[in-house]
Design a protein around this motif. Structure first.
Motif, PDB file in Angstrom:
ATOM      1  N   ALA A 178       2.101   7.487  -7.814  1.00  0.00           N
ATOM      2  CA  ALA A 178       2.095   9.109  -7.233  1.00  0.00           C
ATOM      3  C   ALA A 178       2.772   9.250  -5.898  1.00  0.00           C
ATOM      4  O   ALA A 178       2.454   9.841  -5.061  1.00  0.00           O
ATOM      5  N   SER A 179       3.632   8.222  -5.490  1.00  0.00           N
ATOM      6  CA  SER A 179       4.106   8.144  -4.297  1.00  0.00           C
ATOM      7  C   SER A 179       5.420   8.566  -4.092  1.00  0.00           C
ATOM      8  O   SER A 179       5.818   8.564  -2.859  1.00  0.00           O
ATOM      9  N   LEU A 180       6.103   8.850  -5.171  1.00  0.00           N
ATOM     10  CA  LEU A 180       7.640   9.629  -5.156  1.00  0.00           C
ATOM     11  C   LEU A 180       7.466  10.899  -4.675  1.00  0.00           C
ATOM     12  O   LEU A 180       6.759  11.725  -5.014  1.00  0.00           O
ATOM     13  N   PRO A 181       8.896  11.354  -4.072  1.00  0.00           N
ATOM     14  CA  PRO A 181       8.796  12.761  -3.635  1.00  0.00           C
ATOM     15  C   PRO A 181       8.984  13.509  -5.015  1.00  0.00           C
ATOM     16  O   PRO A 181       9.607  13.286  -6.068  1.00  0.00           O
ATOM     17  N   GLN A 182       8.244  14.732  -4.907  1.00  0.00           N
ATOM     18  CA  GLN A 182       8.518  15.567  -5.891  1.00  0.00           C
ATOM     19  C   GLN A 182       9.684  16.598  -5.843  1.00  0.00           C
ATOM     20  O   GLN A 182       9.739  17.099  -4.986  1.00  0.00           O
ATOM     21  N   ASP A 183      10.631  16.395  -6.720  1.00  0.00           N
ATOM     22  CA  ASP A 183      12.060  16.900  -6.636  1.00  0.00           C
ATOM     23  C   ASP A 183      12.211  18.110  -7.653  1.00  0.00           C
ATOM     24  O   ASP A 183      13.348  18.217  -7.986  1.00  0.00           O
ATOM     25  N   SER A 189       4.977  -5.629 -12.768  1.00  0.00           N
ATOM     26  CA  SER A 189       5.950  -5.398 -11.990  1.00  0.00           C
ATOM     27  C   SER A 189       5.799  -4.076 -10.970  1.00  0.00           C
ATOM     28  O   SER A 189       5.382  -3.049 -11.471  1.00  0.00           O
ATOM     29  N   ILE A 190       5.616  -4.451  -9.559  1.00  0.00           N
ATOM     30  CA  ILE A 190       5.562  -3.300  -8.693  1.00  0.00           C
ATOM     31  C   ILE A 190       6.692  -2.479  -8.709  1.00  0.00           C
ATOM     32  O   ILE A 190       6.669  -1.196  -8.756  1.00  0.00           O
ATOM     33  N   ILE A 245       0.989  -1.235  -0.101  1.00  0.00           N
ATOM     34  CA  ILE A 245      -0.087  -0.183  -0.066  1.00  0.00           C
ATOM     35  C   ILE A 245       0.893   1.373  -0.155  1.00  0.00           C
ATOM     36  O   ILE A 245       1.847   1.239   0.714  1.00  0.00           O
ATOM     37  N   PHE A 246       0.494   2.189  -0.937  1.00  0.00           N
ATOM     38  CA  PHE A 246       1.339   3.363  -1.038  1.00  0.00           C
ATOM     39  C   PHE A 246       0.522   4.571  -0.544  1.00  0.00           C
ATOM     40  O   PHE A 246      -0.510   4.818  -0.923  1.00  0.00           O
ATOM     41  N   GLU A 294       9.049   2.884  -9.918  1.00  0.00           N
ATOM     42  CA  GLU A 294       9.957   3.745 -10.568  1.00  0.00           C
ATOM     43  C   GLU A 294       9.415   4.598 -11.560  1.00  0.00           C
ATOM     44  O   GLU A 294       9.911   5.603 -11.765  1.00  0.00           O
ATOM     45  N   ASN A 295       8.227   4.157 -12.153  1.00  0.00           N
ATOM     46  CA  ASN A 295       7.736   5.240 -12.957  1.00  0.00           C
ATOM     47  C   ASN A 295       6.437   6.075 -12.325  1.00  0.00           C
ATOM     48  O   ASN A 295       5.604   6.797 -12.869  1.00  0.00           O
ATOM     49  N   ASP A 296       6.390   6.017 -11.225  1.00  0.00           N
ATOM     50  CA  ASP A 296       5.504   6.722 -10.073  1.00  0.00           C
ATOM     51  C   ASP A 296       4.094   6.630 -10.594  1.00  0.00           C
ATOM     52  O   ASP A 296       3.252   7.697 -10.665  1.00  0.00           O
TER      53      ASP A 296
END
Length: 367
Positions: free
Chosen positions: A348-353, A337-338, A309-310, A343-345
């Motif tokens: 929408a759980s990756l930090p916005q850099d 593939s999870i 869960i994200f 990695e392709n977000d």
């Protein structure tokens, strides 16, 4: 205690937040055995959850909200809930099973200004062939019974056994004779793996419920389940002692609900995966583990997709809201593939850099 669904609104940073810990379809050849209520095979719940998300998305706050709700069930102390609410009011609703064949739902409206908590309590018997959804449709209101006296809710809910692993709220391990042996073995294995110079772990002959770890002339003391002189150890080794305590609690069947919040920040990735595997292997029937992490290597574990869960924080109308999404809601095929999705977000759980991009561009322009 098994948590099946949780809604939070106006609690910590959660608004109109919902996270669900059930799944609809039986998984063939799953690595997680007996992922259902014992004796009720259609009543399926996520037995082990890896909770991921960027910093400040609420992984720790979610655990804090749960422990306050659990404690309120046994104490009826309104301050525990009022302290979670920053605005004029907040609310929650939690569906759970606690040691029997009843689905229980506790909902509450919280008004901090008056220390007022208005609850609604429902329950329903879980039939032999009931799913979570089917049983939820049968819930009957028992609020009047739950609010007769301050102890009424506790009596209806039953004894709650839980363990949360972060320093400010972690409980000590109940050191019975058997538990002492389990903890001693676990400490030797975990700490000895992380730091080979700390293999001399013994039970103190003079101090009650105390373990002593010796390194040369230095004694590291764990008393009543707490590490006393943490400052003499590296961050990774100190965290390793906390991990050993948590793992020993699972092995000893001390509780039925476990929440491990990022205790592996200073521990190698392969060790984290190995210890999580032991936790999973030792998790018993009608028990549940929520495990938060930033380690993307955990995505490579052979777990059902619904185990991931994200949490994500997104801006809507100028307000940042946290939401939860299960990998199984997006990835429908066995071949999906999870790791690739993360990695392709896709979640929408990756930090916005983007701000870091601006910083790099600014320096480049100045040069």
């Amino acid at each position: 205690m098994i948590v099946l669904n949780l809604q939070l609104n106006g609690v910590y940073e959660f608004n109109n937040f919902n996270i669900n810990f059930t799944y609809p379809k039986k998984i063939i050849n799953s690595i997680i055995e007996d992922e259902f209520l014992d004796g009720r095979e259609r009543f399926r719940y996520k037995k082990a959850v890896i909770l991921m998300g960027a910093n400040a998305t609420g992984k720790t706050s979610l655990g804090k909200a749960l422990v306050r709700i659990f404690t309120y069930m046994t104490t009826s102390n309104p301050l525990l809930l009022c302290e979670m609410v920053a605005g004029e009011k907040g609310s929650f609703s939690i569906d759970f099973v606690n040691g029997d064949y009843r689905l229980q739902r506790l909902a509450a409206e919280i008004i901090p200004s008056t220390n007022e908590v208005n609850i609604q309590y429902k329950d329903a018997e879980i039939g032999t062939f009931d799913s979570y959804e089917k049983c939820a449709s049968k819930l009957k209101d028992r609020t009047a019974e739950a609010t007769k006296t301050p102890a009424s809710l506790k009596k209806l809910v039953g004894d709650i056994r839980y363990r949360f692993a972060y320093p400010e709220i972690e409980k000590t391990l109940k050191l019975t004779g058997a538990n002492k042996a389990i903890l001693l073995k676990t400490l030797r294995a975990v700490i000895g793996t992380l730091d080979p110079t700390l293999q001399d772990v013994r039970i103190s002959k003079d101090l009650k419920d105390t373990f002593i770890i010796r390194r040369g002339g230095t004694e590291i003391i764990i008393q009543e389940g707490r590490l006393l002189n943490r400052e003499v150890l590296s961050s990774g080794t100190a965290d390793g002692i906390d991990v050993a305590m948590f793992l020993a609690a699972i092995i000893a069947r001390e509780s039925t609900f476990y929440y491990c919040d990022e205790h592996f920040s200073y521990i190698q990735s392969d060790i984290e995966k190995r210890i999580f595997g032991i936790m999973l292997d030792r998790l018993g029937n009608n028990e549940q583990l929520i495990f938060t992490t930033h380690n993307t290597d955990m995505l490579d574990l052979n777990l059902p997709k619904h185990s991931y869960i994200f949490l994500r924080k997104q801006q809507e109308d100028g307000i940042y809201n946290v939401s939860a999404i299960s990998a199984s809601e997006v990835l429908k095929r066995n071949t999906d593939s999870i790791r690739n999705a993360v990695e392709n977000d896709i979640f929408a759980s990756l930090p916005q850099d983007s701000l870091l991009d601006e910083l790099e561009m600014g320096w480049a322009n100045e040069q």
